[in-house]
Design a protein around this motif. Structure first.
Motif, short mmCIF file in Angstrom:
data_model
loop_
_atom_site.label_atom_id
_atom_site.label_comp_id
_atom_site.label_asym_id
_atom_site.label_seq_id
_atom_site.Cartn_x
_atom_site.Cartn_y
_atom_site.Cartn_z
N PHE A 70 0.81 -1.23 0.00
CA PHE A 70 0.00 0.00 0.00
C PHE A 70 0.84 1.27 0.00
O PHE A 70 0.31 2.36 -0.17
N GLU A 71 2.14 1.14 0.22
CA GLU A 71 2.96 2.32 0.43
C GLU A 71 2.91 3.31 -0.72
O GLU A 71 2.90 4.52 -0.51
N LYS A 72 2.87 2.79 -1.95
CA LYS A 72 2.98 3.71 -3.09
C LYS A 72 1.63 4.11 -3.67
O LYS A 72 1.59 4.87 -4.64
N VAL A 73 0.52 3.58 -3.16
CA VAL A 73 -0.76 3.90 -3.80
C VAL A 73 -1.16 5.35 -3.53
O VAL A 73 -0.80 5.94 -2.51
N SER A 74 -1.91 5.93 -4.49
CA SER A 74 -2.36 7.31 -4.33
C SER A 74 -3.75 7.35 -3.72
O SER A 74 -4.16 8.37 -3.16
N ALA A 75 -4.51 6.27 -3.85
CA ALA A 75 -5.85 6.22 -3.27
C ALA A 75 -6.26 4.77 -3.08
O ALA A 75 -5.77 3.88 -3.77
N ILE A 76 -7.15 4.58 -2.11
CA ILE A 76 -7.67 3.23 -1.83
C ILE A 76 -9.17 3.26 -2.06
O ILE A 76 -9.85 4.21 -1.64
N ALA A 77 -9.71 2.25 -2.75
CA ALA A 77 -11.17 2.11 -2.87
C ALA A 77 -11.53 0.82 -2.16
O ALA A 77 -10.85 -0.19 -2.33
N SER A 78 -12.58 0.85 -1.34
CA SER A 78 -12.85 -0.37 -0.55
C SER A 78 -13.62 -1.40 -1.36
O SER A 78 -13.16 -2.52 -1.54
N CYS A 79 -14.83 -1.05 -1.85
CA CYS A 79 -15.66 -2.00 -2.60
C CYS A 79 -15.83 -3.32 -1.86
O CYS A 79 -15.64 -4.39 -2.44
N LEU A 80 -16.17 -3.27 -0.58
CA LEU A 80 -16.29 -4.48 0.24
C LEU A 80 -17.74 -4.71 0.64
O LEU A 80 -18.54 -3.79 0.64
N LEU B 182 -1.92 5.11 7.21
CA LEU B 182 -0.92 5.31 6.15
C LEU B 182 -1.11 6.66 5.45
O LEU B 182 -0.39 6.98 4.52
N ASP B 183 -2.13 7.41 5.89
CA ASP B 183 -2.41 8.72 5.32
C ASP B 183 -2.70 8.67 3.81
O ASP B 183 -2.13 9.43 3.02
N LYS B 184 -3.57 7.73 3.43
CA LYS B 184 -3.98 7.59 2.02
C LYS B 184 -5.47 7.91 1.90
O LYS B 184 -6.26 7.41 2.70
N PRO B 185 -5.87 8.69 0.89
CA PRO B 185 -7.30 8.93 0.70
C PRO B 185 -8.04 7.62 0.44
O PRO B 185 -7.51 6.74 -0.24
N GLU C 64 -14.60 10.32 -8.37
CA GLU C 64 -13.97 10.85 -7.16
C GLU C 64 -12.48 10.48 -7.12
O GLU C 64 -11.64 11.27 -6.72
N ILE C 65 -12.18 9.25 -7.56
CA ILE C 65 -10.78 8.82 -7.56
C ILE C 65 -9.97 9.66 -8.55
O ILE C 65 -8.86 10.11 -8.24
N VAL C 66 -10.54 9.92 -9.72
CA VAL C 66 -9.83 10.76 -10.70
C VAL C 66 -9.58 12.14 -10.10
O VAL C 66 -8.49 12.72 -10.24
N LYS C 67 -10.57 12.66 -9.37
CA LYS C 67 -10.38 13.97 -8.72
C LYS C 67 -9.26 13.92 -7.69
O LYS C 67 -8.43 14.83 -7.60
N ILE C 68 -9.24 12.85 -6.91
CA ILE C 68 -8.18 12.71 -5.90
C ILE C 68 -6.81 12.66 -6.58
O ILE C 68 -5.86 13.32 -6.16
N LEU C 69 -6.73 11.91 -7.70
CA LEU C 69 -5.45 11.79 -8.41
C LEU C 69 -4.98 13.14 -8.96
O LEU C 69 -3.79 13.38 -9.10
N HIS C 70 -5.93 14.03 -9.27
CA HIS C 70 -5.57 15.35 -9.79
C HIS C 70 -5.30 16.37 -8.69
O HIS C 70 -5.04 17.54 -8.99
N GLU C 71 -5.37 15.93 -7.46
CA GLU C 71 -4.98 16.73 -6.29
C GLU C 71 -5.56 18.14 -6.28
O GLU C 71 -4.84 19.12 -6.10
N GLY C 72 -6.85 18.27 -6.51
CA GLY C 72 -7.49 19.57 -6.41
C GLY C 72 -7.71 20.26 -7.75
O GLY C 72 -8.52 21.18 -7.86
N GLY C 73 -7.00 19.83 -8.78
CA GLY C 73 -7.13 20.46 -10.11
C GLY C 73 -8.53 20.32 -10.71
O GLY C 73 -8.93 21.09 -11.59
N LEU C 74 -9.27 19.32 -10.25
CA LEU C 74 -10.63 19.11 -10.77
C LEU C 74 -11.67 19.36 -9.68
O LEU C 74 -12.80 18.87 -9.74
N GLY C 75 -11.29 20.11 -8.67
CA GLY C 75 -12.22 20.37 -7.57
C GLY C 75 -12.05 19.38 -6.45
O GLY C 75 -11.33 18.39 -6.58
N GLU C 76 -12.74 19.65 -5.37
CA GLU C 76 -12.61 18.83 -4.16
C GLU C 76 -13.52 17.60 -4.25
O GLU C 76 -14.60 17.67 -4.84
N PRO C 77 -13.09 16.49 -3.66
CA PRO C 77 -13.96 15.30 -3.62
C PRO C 77 -15.26 15.58 -2.84
O PRO C 77 -15.31 16.54 -2.05
#
Ligand SMILES: [Zn+2]
Length: 363
Positions: A82-92, A108-111, A239-252
């Protein structure tokens, strides 16, 4: 992410949008009943690992992306995954693992984008650790009562209890098989419904068959709907695409988004971050939550109170590197006010630190 109904849709969206690397984690195998809502799988995949098959299909859809797959319980994986991931999606589909993944994401401080669905309903919550509410901030109101109850009972149950509970739902089980289930820690109807595949593999054929039969009988009449899965996974991927763009596409999305398919309505409930939350609160991260102990109580009493307070079924207490035995008394352990104990539970990624406050002993 898991690759059930929402996970299939979500991973397909991200793969087609060209999200560079996906990591799929699922310890389930493909069953016939999955095919009506898990579009990455077909007849010829029955019995195979969901994560492995999904990874193959996604790579065919978009050969330019990288897909890693794990046929395992997410809780068994090494932190390095998980160390290098930019976001986690649960889908559980179950709360114990959702709670674990929530704590993983905070620690781990991951969105985290948490997605869940049932029948015509689906919900979504984006957790930005330290900024927005996590799943436990309002757990008492938002985690279903039935789940909370199953989560906090420290198990002193007998196989006969399970047989009786099932009888109330009109399902029969022999005490003999109930005993075998107990050996694998399957002690409540909830455990039966959600025991993971690797636990089931440890049972003998007869007991495993019984579990599958009971699950079939306990299944809700309304199955998961492909249309609802596609819809909520669509929102989650955006929402994940927005997170990956770090604010460039608006807030989640902030708060808890709920979709009600029957009335065709979306609602968003604002959620404040709870500073006293025992997963993401500042208190637990900086100083540890204070917890009172009584000199004449035993460790099992203490465990029971911890289980109730934090809705965890299986606390183990670590003190100065020792795992404390149930029968020991608090006064014998030598706790002093201000000491730290660590509570290990399968509901958290890391142990929960508690700061001991020894209360005066009363007569
Ligand atoms: Zn929280």
């Amino acid at each position: 992410m898991g690759v059930g109904a929402t996970g299939c849709e979500l991973s397909k969206n991200l793969a087609l949008m060209g999200v560079g690397k996906l990591i799929l984690i699922d310890n389930d195998v493909i069953e016939l009943s999955n095919l009506s809502r898990q579009m990455l799988f077909t007849d010829s995949d029955l019995g195979k690992s969901k994560a492995v098959v999904a990874a193959e299909k996604l790579k065919k859809m978009n050969p330019w992306i990288e897909v890693e797959s794990y046929f395992d319980d997410v809780r068994n994986l090494d932190e390095a995954v998980f160390e290098k991931v930019s976001a986690i999606a649960s889908c559980l589909d179950n709360w114990p693992v959702r709670r674990w993944v929530n704590s993983l994401s905070v620690e781990l401080d991951k969105p985290l984008v948490d997605v869940a669905m049932e029948g015509f309903y689906a919900n979504l919550q984006v957790v930005i650790p330290g900024k927005t509410a996590c799943l436990e901030c309002h757990g008492e109101e938002l985690i279903p009562k039935e789940v909370q109850l199953a989560e906090c009972t420290l198990r002193r149950r007998k196989p006969e209890d399970l047989v009786n509970d099932l009888m109330e739902s009109g399902v029969e089980l022999s005490v003999e098989i109930a005993r075998k289930l107990f050996e694998q820690n399957i002690k409540t109807v909830y455990d039966l419904k959600y025991a993971q595949e690797d636990v089931l593999r440890k049972l003998d054929d007869e007991a495993r068959k019984a579990v599958r039969g009971i699950r079939e009988k306990l299944k809700p009449k309304m199955p998961a709907l492909q249309s609802v899965a596609a819809l909520i996974a669509g929102v989650a991927s955006t929402e994940i695409v927005k997170i990956l763009h770090e604010g460039g596409l608006g807030e989640p999305v902030s708060g808890l988004l709920v979709y009600d398919g029957l009335s065709g309505r979306f609602t968003i409930t604002e959620l404040e971050r709870n500073p006293e939350c025992f997963v993401c609160g500042d208190l637990v991260r900086e100083k540890a939550v204070s917890f009172p102990v009584k000199p004449n109580e035993t460790i099992i009493d203490l465990k029971r109170r911890i289980a109730e307070r934090f809705s965890i079924p299986d606390p183990e207490i670590l003190y100065r590197r020792w795992r404390l035995a149930d029968a020991e008394k608090v006064s014998e352990v030598g706790f002093r006010s201000g000491d730290l104990i660590y509570v290990n539970t399968s509901r958290r990624f890391m142990p929960l630190p508690l700061r001991i406050v020894v209360e005066d002993s009363e007569a």
